[in-house]
Scaffold this motif. Structure first.
Motif, PDB file in Angstrom:
ATOM      1  N   ASP A   1      86.018  32.573  46.087  1.00  0.00           N
ATOM      2  CA  ASP A   1      86.041  33.583  47.145  1.00  0.00           C
ATOM      3  C   ASP A   1      86.136  35.012  46.584  1.00  0.00           C
ATOM      4  N   SER A   2      85.705  35.213  45.329  1.00  0.00           N
ATOM      5  CA  SER A   2      85.720  36.534  44.659  1.00  0.00           C
ATOM      6  C   SER A   2      87.122  37.142  44.577  1.00  0.00           C
ATOM      7  N   ILE A   3      88.145  36.298  44.485  1.00  0.00           N
ATOM      8  CA  ILE A   3      89.532  36.776  44.472  1.00  0.00           C
ATOM      9  C   ILE A   3      89.871  37.465  43.152  1.00  0.00           C
TER      10      ILE A   3
ATOM     11  N   LEU B   1      93.859  52.756  50.995  1.00  0.00           N
ATOM     12  CA  LEU B   1      93.441  52.482  52.365  1.00  0.00           C
ATOM     13  C   LEU B   1      92.980  51.035  52.468  1.00  0.00           C
ATOM     14  N   ALA B   2      93.155  50.448  53.636  1.00  0.00           N
ATOM     15  CA  ALA B   2      92.629  49.104  53.861  1.00  0.00           C
ATOM     16  C   ALA B   2      91.115  49.132  53.706  1.00  0.00           C
ATOM     17  N   ASN B   3      90.565  48.187  52.955  1.00  0.00           N
ATOM     18  CA  ASN B   3      89.123  48.063  52.676  1.00  0.00           C
ATOM     19  C   ASN B   3      88.591  49.134  51.726  1.00  0.00           C
ATOM     20  N   GLN B   4      89.485  49.900  51.110  1.00  0.00           N
ATOM     21  CA  GLN B   4      89.043  50.881  50.115  1.00  0.00           C
ATOM     22  C   GLN B   4      88.494  50.160  48.889  1.00  0.00           C
ATOM     23  N   VAL B   5      87.378  50.653  48.350  1.00  0.00           N
ATOM     24  CA  VAL B   5      86.788  50.088  47.138  1.00  0.00           C
ATOM     25  C   VAL B   5      87.139  50.990  45.961  1.00  0.00           C
ATOM     26  N   ILE B   6      87.717  50.413  44.932  1.00  0.00           N
ATOM     27  CA  ILE B   6      88.154  51.188  43.773  1.00  0.00           C
ATOM     28  C   ILE B   6      87.529  50.627  42.493  1.00  0.00           C
ATOM     29  N   LYS B   7      87.498  51.477  41.470  1.00  0.00           N
ATOM     30  CA  LYS B   7      86.879  51.107  40.191  1.00  0.00           C
ATOM     31  C   LYS B   7      87.971  50.962  39.130  1.00  0.00           C
ATOM     32  N   ILE B   8      88.120  49.744  38.618  1.00  0.00           N
ATOM     33  CA  ILE B   8      89.165  49.424  37.636  1.00  0.00           C
ATOM     34  C   ILE B   8      88.578  48.429  36.626  1.00  0.00           C
TER      35      ILE B   8
ATOM     36  N   GLN C   1      97.337  36.727  52.070  1.00  0.00           N
ATOM     37  CA  GLN C   1      97.821  36.831  50.693  1.00  0.00           C
ATOM     38  C   GLN C   1      96.749  37.254  49.697  1.00  0.00           C
ATOM     39  N   ILE C   2      95.493  37.263  50.114  1.00  0.00           N
ATOM     40  CA  ILE C   2      94.430  37.766  49.226  1.00  0.00           C
ATOM     41  C   ILE C   2      94.420  39.285  49.364  1.00  0.00           C
ATOM     42  N   VAL C   3      94.880  39.968  48.341  1.00  0.00           N
ATOM     43  CA  VAL C   3      95.030  41.425  48.436  1.00  0.00           C
ATOM     44  C   VAL C   3      93.877  42.190  47.804  1.00  0.00           C
ATOM     45  N   LEU C   4      93.201  41.582  46.834  1.00  0.00           N
ATOM     46  CA  LEU C   4      92.101  42.247  46.128  1.00  0.00           C
ATOM     47  C   LEU C   4      90.941  41.281  45.945  1.00  0.00           C
ATOM     48  N   LYS C   5      89.716  41.777  46.169  1.00  0.00           N
ATOM     49  CA  LYS C   5      88.521  40.979  45.946  1.00  0.00           C
ATOM     50  C   LYS C   5      87.503  41.784  45.135  1.00  0.00           C
ATOM     51  N   TYR C   6      86.745  41.081  44.293  1.00  0.00           N
ATOM     52  CA  TYR C   6      85.661  41.743  43.578  1.00  0.00           C
ATOM     53  C   TYR C   6      84.575  42.140  44.571  1.00  0.00           C
ATOM     54  N   GLU C   7      84.048  43.331  44.388  1.00  0.00           N
ATOM     55  CA  GLU C   7      83.017  43.870  45.275  1.00  0.00           C
ATOM     56  C   GLU C   7      81.709  44.015  44.494  1.00  0.00           C
ATOM     57  N   TYR C   8      80.587  43.735  45.148  1.00  0.00           N
ATOM     58  CA  TYR C   8      79.235  43.865  44.593  1.00  0.00           C
ATOM     59  C   TYR C   8      78.878  42.738  43.618  1.00  0.00           C
ATOM     60  N   GLU C   9      79.834  42.285  42.822  1.00  0.00           N
ATOM     61  CA  GLU C   9      79.585  41.163  41.907  1.00  0.00           C
ATOM     62  C   GLU C   9      80.892  40.401  41.711  1.00  0.00           C
TER      63      GLU C   9
ATOM     64  N   LEU D   1      92.125  44.521  50.242  1.00  0.00           N
ATOM     65  CA  LEU D   1      92.117  43.844  51.534  1.00  0.00           C
ATOM     66  C   LEU D   1      93.439  43.993  52.279  1.00  0.00           C
ATOM     67  N   ASN D   2      94.525  43.995  51.541  1.00  0.00           N
ATOM     68  CA  ASN D   2      95.857  44.076  52.153  1.00  0.00           C
ATOM     69  C   ASN D   2      96.660  45.166  51.460  1.00  0.00           C
ATOM     70  N   ASN D   3      96.920  46.265  52.174  1.00  0.00           N
ATOM     71  CA  ASN D   3      97.707  47.374  51.607  1.00  0.00           C
ATOM     72  C   ASN D   3      99.105  47.442  52.201  1.00  0.00           C
TER      73      ASN D   3
END
Length: 217
Positions: free
Chosen positions: A176-178, A130-137, A161-169, A119-121
């Protein structure tokens, strides 16, 4: 950068983190939890594991280690600090980041690859994404459900301050899926997913390598 990797009794991701730093061109050094010398590092990483066996609460004993006095002082003076998984839990316990960790909503240990959105790069830790990039970790934790009060959540959102959120699940039930947050000054970040376990294709994903490359920029 010269990066210190802290080793507590029960740390188990120190070598992985050290390796990730080496292959991305850094100068990593280990910092023992009883030491008071940060060895003139430019950044400190608190890696994953089970410091002090997660007795009482994950990270609650590690915050009293001698090295933490130096790390808190280092961070308060603007030094860069990254906490990964157990390291994130320690940063919360030490008061360097707001909020707390609760047991996963399933009350089980979860270890699997997940997708997270950046969310915040605009910081030293994530600028290669990239902003809004979805990555697999991958994640690997039992106490990874991030929690903060309603007012605290509003503050996190207001200050980006929320820099990463879980996506899809939302694997652990975090509010807030933080999956990761940063402090207001932008020099202390905590995240539950393990980027050091995703730096080479043979590991199933190399999406984590850009975090370590971000420090170079």
């Amino acid at each position: 950068m010269r990066v210190g990797v802290v080793v507590f009794p029960g740390t188990n991701c120190d070598m992985d983190t050290f390796h990730a730093l080496k292959i991305t061109g850094h100068d990593p050094v280990f910092l023992w939890h009883k030491d008071h010398d940060l060895q003139s590092v430019d950044m400190v990483i608190l890696p994953g594991g089970f410091s002090y066996g997660d007795y009482l609460r994950a990270g609650s004993i590690a915050k009293f280690s001698p090295i933490m006095n130096e790390i808190i002082d280092f961070a308060n003076k603007g030094g860069y600090v990254l906490g990964i998984c157990n390291g994130f839990q320690i940063l919360l316990e030490a008061g360097l980041l707001p909020g707390a960790m609760l047991p996963n909503v399933t009350n089980t240990f979860i270890c699997k690859p997940v997708f997270i959105r950046v969310l915040n790069n605009q910081n030293i830790f994530l600028n290669r994404y990239l902003a809004n990039q979805v990555i697999k970790i991958p994640i690997a934790h039992k106490e990874g459900r991030y929690y903060i009060s309603e007012k605290g959540l509003e503050d996190l959102k207001e200050n980006n301050q929320i820099v990463l959120k879980y996506e899809y699940e939302n694997p652990n039930g975090s509010i807030d899926s933080i999956a990761g947050i940063i402090n207001k000054k932008g020099n202390v970040m905590g995240m539950m997913p393990h980027p050091e376990r995703a730096v080479e294709d043979i590991l199933g994903s190399s999406d984590g390598i850009n975090l370590f490359l971000s420090f170079l920029k």
